[in-house]
Motif scaffolding. Structure first.
Motif, PDB file in Angstrom:
ATOM      1  N   LYS A  44       0.854  -1.204   0.000  1.00 60.76           N
ATOM      2  CA  LYS A  44       0.000   0.000   0.000  1.00 60.76           C
ATOM      3  C   LYS A  44       0.883   1.244   0.000  1.00 60.76           C
ATOM      4  O   LYS A  44       0.900   2.032   0.948  1.00 60.76           O
ATOM      5  CB  LYS A  44      -0.916  -0.048   1.212  1.00 60.76           C
ATOM      6  CG  LYS A  44      -1.894  -1.214   1.164  1.00 60.76           C
ATOM      7  CD  LYS A  44      -2.588  -1.427   2.484  1.00 60.76           C
ATOM      8  CE  LYS A  44      -1.662  -2.054   3.500  1.00 60.76           C
ATOM      9  NZ  LYS A  44      -1.242  -3.402   3.122  1.00 60.76           N
ATOM     10  N   CYS A  45       1.602   1.442  -1.100  1.00 62.54           N
ATOM     11  CA  CYS A  45       2.571   2.534  -1.172  1.00 62.54           C
ATOM     12  C   CYS A  45       2.558   3.138  -2.569  1.00 62.54           C
ATOM     13  O   CYS A  45       2.403   2.432  -3.570  1.00 62.54           O
ATOM     14  CB  CYS A  45       3.980   2.010  -0.855  1.00 62.54           C
ATOM     15  SG  CYS A  45       5.271   3.292  -0.880  1.00 62.54           S
ATOM     16  N   ALA A  46       2.697   4.458  -2.629  1.00 61.63           N
ATOM     17  CA  ALA A  46       2.902   5.176  -3.878  1.00 61.63           C
ATOM     18  C   ALA A  46       3.985   6.209  -3.619  1.00 61.63           C
ATOM     19  O   ALA A  46       4.277   6.552  -2.472  1.00 61.63           O
ATOM     20  CB  ALA A  46       1.611   5.840  -4.343  1.00 61.63           C
ATOM     21  N   ALA A  47       4.606   6.693  -4.685  1.00 60.62           N
ATOM     22  CA  ALA A  47       5.739   7.597  -4.515  1.00 60.62           C
ATOM     23  C   ALA A  47       5.548   8.870  -5.323  1.00 60.62           C
ATOM     24  O   ALA A  47       4.901   8.874  -6.368  1.00 60.62           O
ATOM     25  CB  ALA A  47       7.039   6.905  -4.925  1.00 60.62           C
ATOM     26  N   VAL A  48       6.160   9.950  -4.805  1.00 60.19           N
ATOM     27  CA  VAL A  48       6.186  11.242  -5.481  1.00 60.19           C
ATOM     28  C   VAL A  48       7.637  11.539  -5.845  1.00 60.19           C
ATOM     29  O   VAL A  48       8.532  11.432  -4.998  1.00 60.19           O
ATOM     30  CB  VAL A  48       5.632  12.355  -4.578  1.00 60.19           C
ATOM     31  CG1 VAL A  48       5.799  13.717  -5.237  1.00 60.19           C
ATOM     32  CG2 VAL A  48       4.169  12.092  -4.246  1.00 60.19           C
ATOM     33  N   VAL A  49       7.880  11.920  -7.104  1.00 60.86           N
ATOM     34  CA  VAL A  49       9.241  12.190  -7.553  1.00 60.86           C
ATOM     35  C   VAL A  49       9.286  13.476  -8.365  1.00 60.86           C
ATOM     36  O   VAL A  49       8.300  13.859  -9.002  1.00 60.86           O
ATOM     37  CB  VAL A  49       9.797  11.036  -8.413  1.00 60.86           C
ATOM     38  CG1 VAL A  49       9.883   9.746  -7.598  1.00 60.86           C
ATOM     39  CG2 VAL A  49       8.958  10.817  -9.664  1.00 60.86           C
ATOM     40  N   THR A  50      10.430  14.148  -8.330  1.00 64.76           N
ATOM     41  CA  THR A  50      10.724  15.201  -9.295  1.00 64.76           C
ATOM     42  C   THR A  50      11.680  14.616 -10.332  1.00 64.76           C
ATOM     43  O   THR A  50      12.365  13.624 -10.086  1.00 64.76           O
ATOM     44  CB  THR A  50      11.361  16.429  -8.626  1.00 64.76           C
ATOM     45  OG1 THR A  50      12.579  16.026  -7.966  1.00 64.76           O
ATOM     46  CG2 THR A  50      10.420  17.036  -7.607  1.00 64.76           C
ATOM     47  N   ILE A  51      11.727  15.254 -11.511  1.00 64.07           N
ATOM     48  CA  ILE A  51      12.549  14.732 -12.606  1.00 64.07           C
ATOM     49  C   ILE A  51      13.419  15.874 -13.118  1.00 64.07           C
ATOM     50  O   ILE A  51      13.114  16.508 -14.129  1.00 64.07           O
ATOM     51  CB  ILE A  51      11.666  14.150 -13.727  1.00 64.07           C
ATOM     52  CG1 ILE A  51      10.614  13.198 -13.134  1.00 64.07           C
ATOM     53  CG2 ILE A  51      12.507  13.423 -14.758  1.00 64.07           C
ATOM     54  CD1 ILE A  51       9.592  12.709 -14.137  1.00 64.07           C
ATOM     55  N   PRO A  52      14.531  16.160 -12.414  1.00 67.48           N
ATOM     56  CA  PRO A  52      15.328  17.344 -12.750  1.00 67.48           C
ATOM     57  C   PRO A  52      16.216  17.181 -13.977  1.00 67.48           C
ATOM     58  O   PRO A  52      16.661  18.186 -14.541  1.00 67.48           O
ATOM     59  CB  PRO A  52      16.167  17.567 -11.490  1.00 67.48           C
ATOM     60  CG  PRO A  52      16.326  16.197 -10.910  1.00 67.48           C
ATOM     61  CD  PRO A  52      15.030  15.489 -11.194  1.00 67.48           C
ATOM     62  N   ASP A  53      16.531  15.941 -14.378  1.00 70.66           N
ATOM     63  CA  ASP A  53      17.404  15.763 -15.540  1.00 70.66           C
ATOM     64  C   ASP A  53      17.187  14.392 -16.163  1.00 70.66           C
ATOM     65  O   ASP A  53      16.376  13.589 -15.693  1.00 70.66           O
ATOM     66  CB  ASP A  53      18.881  15.961 -15.153  1.00 70.66           C
ATOM     67  CG  ASP A  53      19.372  14.967 -14.096  1.00 70.66           C
ATOM     68  OD1 ASP A  53      18.741  13.900 -13.925  1.00 70.66           O
ATOM     69  OD2 ASP A  53      20.392  15.260 -13.456  1.00 70.66           O
ATOM     70  N   ALA A  54      17.933  14.120 -17.235  1.00 72.54           N
ATOM     71  CA  ALA A  54      17.753  12.885 -18.004  1.00 72.54           C
ATOM     72  C   ALA A  54      18.142  11.653 -17.199  1.00 72.54           C
ATOM     73  O   ALA A  54      17.554  10.571 -17.371  1.00 72.54           O
ATOM     74  CB  ALA A  54      18.574  12.954 -19.290  1.00 72.54           C
ATOM     75  N   THR A  55      19.135  11.783 -16.317  1.00 74.16           N
ATOM     76  CA  THR A  55      19.560  10.639 -15.507  1.00 74.16           C
ATOM     77  C   THR A  55      18.432  10.173 -14.596  1.00 74.16           C
ATOM     78  O   THR A  55      18.138   8.973 -14.494  1.00 74.16           O
ATOM     79  CB  THR A  55      20.798  11.006 -14.664  1.00 74.16           C
ATOM     80  OG1 THR A  55      21.862  11.391 -15.535  1.00 74.16           O
ATOM     81  CG2 THR A  55      21.245   9.832 -13.807  1.00 74.16           C
ATOM     82  N   VAL A  56      17.794  11.118 -13.934  1.00 75.43           N
ATOM     83  CA  VAL A  56      16.682  10.773 -13.046  1.00 75.43           C
ATOM     84  C   VAL A  56      15.479  10.298 -13.861  1.00 75.43           C
ATOM     85  O   VAL A  56      14.757   9.389 -13.438  1.00 75.43           O
ATOM     86  CB  VAL A  56      16.318  11.974 -12.158  1.00 75.43           C
ATOM     87  CG1 VAL A  56      15.085  11.662 -11.311  1.00 75.43           C
ATOM     88  CG2 VAL A  56      17.490  12.353 -11.258  1.00 75.43           C
ATOM     89  N   GLU A  57      15.248  10.890 -15.031  1.00 73.77           N
ATOM     90  CA  GLU A  57      14.116  10.460 -15.851  1.00 73.77           C
ATOM     91  C   GLU A  57      14.250   8.989 -16.243  1.00 73.77           C
ATOM     92  O   GLU A  57      13.269   8.243 -16.221  1.00 73.77           O
ATOM     93  CB  GLU A  57      14.005  11.319 -17.106  1.00 73.77           C
ATOM     94  CG  GLU A  57      12.805  10.941 -17.966  1.00 73.77           C
ATOM     95  CD  GLU A  57      12.548  11.920 -19.085  1.00 73.77           C
ATOM     96  OE1 GLU A  57      11.459  11.845 -19.680  1.00 73.77           O
ATOM     97  OE2 GLU A  57      13.414  12.766 -19.361  1.00 73.77           O
ATOM     98  N   GLU A  58      15.452   8.558 -16.590  1.00 74.50           N
ATOM     99  CA  GLU A  58      15.663   7.145 -16.913  1.00 74.50           C
ATOM    100  C   GLU A  58      15.373   6.266 -15.705  1.00 74.50           C
ATOM    101  O   GLU A  58      14.768   5.186 -15.825  1.00 74.50           O
ATOM    102  CB  GLU A  58      17.093   6.925 -17.400  1.00 74.50           C
ATOM    103  CG  GLU A  58      17.383   5.480 -17.797  1.00 74.50           C
ATOM    104  CD  GLU A  58      18.801   5.271 -18.295  1.00 74.50           C
ATOM    105  OE1 GLU A  58      19.152   4.125 -18.627  1.00 74.50           O
ATOM    106  OE2 GLU A  58      19.572   6.268 -18.348  1.00 74.50           O
ATOM    107  N   ALA A  59      15.783   6.719 -14.524  1.00 77.05           N
ATOM    108  CA  ALA A  59      15.510   5.963 -13.301  1.00 77.05           C
ATOM    109  C   ALA A  59      14.016   5.868 -13.028  1.00 77.05           C
ATOM    110  O   ALA A  59      13.514   4.825 -12.590  1.00 77.05           O
ATOM    111  CB  ALA A  59      16.229   6.608 -12.118  1.00 77.05           C
ATOM    112  N   VAL A  60      13.291   6.962 -13.288  1.00 84.64           N
ATOM    113  CA  VAL A  60      11.837   6.958 -13.116  1.00 84.64           C
ATOM    114  C   VAL A  60      11.200   5.929 -14.047  1.00 84.64           C
ATOM    115  O   VAL A  60      10.336   5.147 -13.637  1.00 84.64           O
ATOM    116  CB  VAL A  60      11.263   8.368 -13.384  1.00 84.64           C
ATOM    117  CG1 VAL A  60       9.745   8.321 -13.518  1.00 84.64           C
ATOM    118  CG2 VAL A  60      11.657   9.317 -12.264  1.00 84.64           C
ATOM    119  N   GLU A  61      11.627   5.909 -15.298  1.00 82.91           N
ATOM    120  CA  GLU A  61      11.080   4.945 -16.253  1.00 82.91           C
ATOM    121  C   GLU A  61      11.362   3.513 -15.812  1.00 82.91           C
ATOM    122  O   GLU A  61      10.502   2.633 -15.927  1.00 82.91           O
ATOM    123  CB  GLU A  61      11.666   5.215 -17.639  1.00 82.91           C
ATOM    124  CG  GLU A  61      11.197   6.526 -18.248  1.00 82.91           C
ATOM    125  CD  GLU A  61      11.936   6.888 -19.517  1.00 82.91           C
ATOM    126  OE1 GLU A  61      12.999   6.272 -19.780  1.00 82.91           O
ATOM    127  OE2 GLU A  61      11.475   7.784 -20.243  1.00 82.91           O
TER     128      GLU A  61
END
Length: 667
Positions: free
Chosen positions: A126-143
């Motif tokens: 029962k968990c969800a997460a909130v993230v910011t995506i400041p650059d391409a490195t983090v965006e790949e991690a989000v995907e």
């Protein structure tokens, strides 16, 4: 349902994700399946009427077992991120979930990317997460995290985010720049400038190193260069980024000898203050605008020194990203898709901007000097619907509203929804005329069933009351009354069309003609008309006959049999019930005519049973509980902050429930 049940500690009927995953592929599949099952589970849970005391766990959700994890690029020493974080904790407190949210000592994209990817393993059940995506490195991690099963909500940076985000709350930075350009030209026109040959500069205090500022520049440059003879210049400032240092640097960039170079100058945050200082030093005059307002910039606007500010409505970003993730964690449903919070052009300070930098703290918090905390008990909200008092369907909406009022600590007029009686516009109008007084209420949510009540709703809005609609009133795809904040509900036309198309499939019984059943006295109500219109559209697309059957609960069988082509002894009549009250009678017709293919609006216990035993192909679920629960948070935020999400329609419904219903009912 007794709304008190919802606050009682208990265990939910189903978790959102499977516990055991052995491969990335299985993890992804199991996660998506479990999330879908949780949506069905919560829908079924809410649909079940109160049973024996021994079965009370079926009617509540222990929200303390739900968690939201936040991973952002914010650092502890940044004054922007401390109140952002505190607002997230307020959203967590308002929904009763646990929030995990730490800020970094310093930002490192690789470290943040690793933390984001880890969410697929640490933010489960029962968990969800909130993230910011400041650059391409983090965006790949989000995907990668999404692929591996994490439920992620984006906010602040990275608009619009990867496609598979649950939702994104933020601002289009390119459009923010374009809006700044348009506002600069408009401000020049107000000063008497004809707009031809305008010279506009944008100050970048990050020296071109931040993607969001680069996007703002792209937007501003395009907007300015589209104007006749206008030109745009980017002024890059190297470190240090203190106001005195930027002021000195700009003083040399705004002039050429004795000539002032720019007619308008735009800067972000503290750079706007530096622009004012540099203009004062040089003696130049220019229109000044800023991005990302704070109290200092609003002070300058109030003095007439800043003509416009472009806001991304940071409070809304922080609060509703966490709030939405919280809803997903304990209901399986939430906001979906892109939810723009900006850009919003501001040309006059909001009335309560003294609390802007504090993110509008709730009492008993102690804010900065000059800012009074918000005593939410003084916020008065009413909900009015044209339905009878004894109404099982609306009882659940009422339960959501009462629970939200308790969670938020606001005052709900008359302790719950105000029922004015079915199909009685005069009574509804009279109630609005009685309560729509700023001395009585601050905000209002209403069901708008007929245009007859539009003027009464508009009158409330004209008195400065924040108003949104629920359930009915969005059938045209637009807000029913100018000035409404939002509509919370389901897309009746689209859901009906999807359901009808489902009945045509061979696996469902392959309906060869369609009948939309509607109560005769309700056939012209907007939402019910939209449902039958959706069925008619599906029939037209499939090239099949269609007929609307206006009837009553007592005469349903006879009216169906009399319908054109129903009892011709061949094929499969497809019946869509626009209201679940017709389901018992329709199931009797099905027993007499086994070739009938049946779907219904409005999930309840009988429809759950009928889906599981194969008599019913689908039931629609518009999440009645959330139709009562969501409006109070949306209205409370608007009353306190004057902010508004830049969307009109907020979907509460899960769509079509068509399988596995019995598996997720409490046993």
């Amino acid at each position: 349902l007794d709304s008190s049940i919802w606050s009682r500690p208990c265990s939910p009927a189903s978790s959102r994700r499977a516990q055991s995953r052995t491969t990335v592929q299985l993890k992804r599949a199991a996660s998506l399946l479990a999330r879908s099952l949780m949506k069905i589970a919560f829908a079924a849970l809410l649909a079940v009427s109160a049973r024996a005391d021994t079965d009370q766990d079926c009617h509540c959700v222990d929200r303390s077992l739900s968690t939201v994890s936040a991973v952002t690029h914010g650092i502890k020493t940044d004054p922007y991120w401390q109140p952002f974080r505190e607002t997230s904790f307020q959203a967590a407190a308002d929904t009763g979930i646990t929030l995990e949210f730490d800020l970094y000592d310093e930002f490192d994209a690789a470290v943040m990317a690793a933390d984001v990817e880890a969410l697929a393993d640490t933010c489960v059940d029962k968990c969800a997460a909130v993230v910011t995506i400041p650059d391409a490195t983090v965006e790949e991690a989000v995907e990668n995290a999404i692929f591996n099963g994490a439920a992620l909500f984006g906010t602040n940076a990275g608009y619009p985010g990867p496609f598979d985000l649950e939702s994104f709350f933020g601002s289009n930075e390119t459009e923010a720049g374009a809006e700044a350009g348009r506002q600069a030209l408009a401000a020049l026109v107000r000063t008497g400038w004809n707009g031809v040959g305008a010279r506009v500069a944008m100050v970048d205090p990050e020296n071109g190193m931040i993607s969001s500022l680069n996007q703002r520049w792209d937007g501003l440059k395009a907007a300015i260069e589209n104007a006749t003879g206008a030109s745009a210049t980017r002024l890059l400032l190297p470190p240090p980024r203190t106001v005195p240092a930027m002021t000195d640097e700009l003083a040399g960039l705004l002039v050429d000898g004795d000539a002032c170079l720019y007619d308008a100058v735009v800067g972000t945050f503290d750079a706007a203050i530096a622009i004012l200082g540099a203009l004062n030093k040089t003696g130049c005059e220019a229109v000044v605008g800023g991005f990302d307002p704070n109290e200092g910039l609003f002070d300058e606007m109030a003095r007439g020194n800043i003509q416009f500010l472009i806001s991304q409505q940071t409070y809304s970003q922080s609060y509703f990203a966490t709030y939405s993730a919280a809803l997903l964690s304990f209901t399986g449903m939430s906001f979906s898709g892109l939810v723009p919070t900006g850009p919003l052009a501001i040309t006059a300070p909001p009335s309560n901007y003294a609390c802007y930098d504090d993110f509008y703290p709730v009492c008993p918090a102690t804010p900065s000097p000059g800012c009074a905390c918000t005593d939410r008990s003084e916020i008065r909200i009413a909900g009015v619907v044209d339905e009878p008092v004894e109404n099982a369907w609306w009882n659940l909406v009422n339960a959501g509203a009462r629970d939200a009022a308790e969670d938020l600590g606001v005052t709900l007029l008359e302790g719950g929804l105000v029922f004015t009686g079915a199909a009685d516009p005069p009574a509804f109008i009279a109630k609005l005329e009685e309560i729509c007084d700023p001395a009585t209420i601050d905000a209002l949510f209403v069901k708008i069933s007929t245009p007859d009540v539009h003027d009464a709703v508009a009158a409330c809005i004209d008195k400065g009351i924040a108003v949104l609609s629920i359930n009915a009133g969005y059938e045209s795809g637009e807000l029913a009354v100018d000035g409404l904040l939002y509509h919370v509900g389901q897309e009746d036309f689209a859901v009906a069309r999807s359901g009808a198309i489902m009945l045509v499939r061979p696996s469902s019984g392959k309906a060869d003609r369609f009948y939309c059943v509607v109560a005769e006295q309700e056939m012209d109500l907007g939402n019910l008309k939209a449902r039958c219109d959706g069925v008619a559209d599906a029939a037209q697309r499939a090239g099949l006959p269609y007929q609307r059957v206006a009837t009553s609960v007592d005469t349903l069988r006879d009216d169906l049999i009399k319908a054109r082509g129903f009892d011709d002894g061949a094929g499969a009549p497809g019946i869509i019930l626009s209201d679940g009250k017709f389901l018992p009678g329709a199931l009797s017709v099905l027993a007499e005519y086994p070739s009938v293919v049946l779907g219904t609006f409005d999930l309840d216990e009988l429809s759950v049973e009928a889906i599981d035993d194969g008599r019913l192909v689908f039931a629609t679920d518009q999440f009645r509980y959330l139709q009562g629960y969501l409006p109070l948070a949306l209205l409370t935020a608007n009353v306190v902050t004057e902010e508004k999400l830049l969307v009109d329609f907020i979907r509460s419904g899960a769509g079509l429930v068509r399988h596995a219903a019995k598996d997720v009912l409490c046993s």
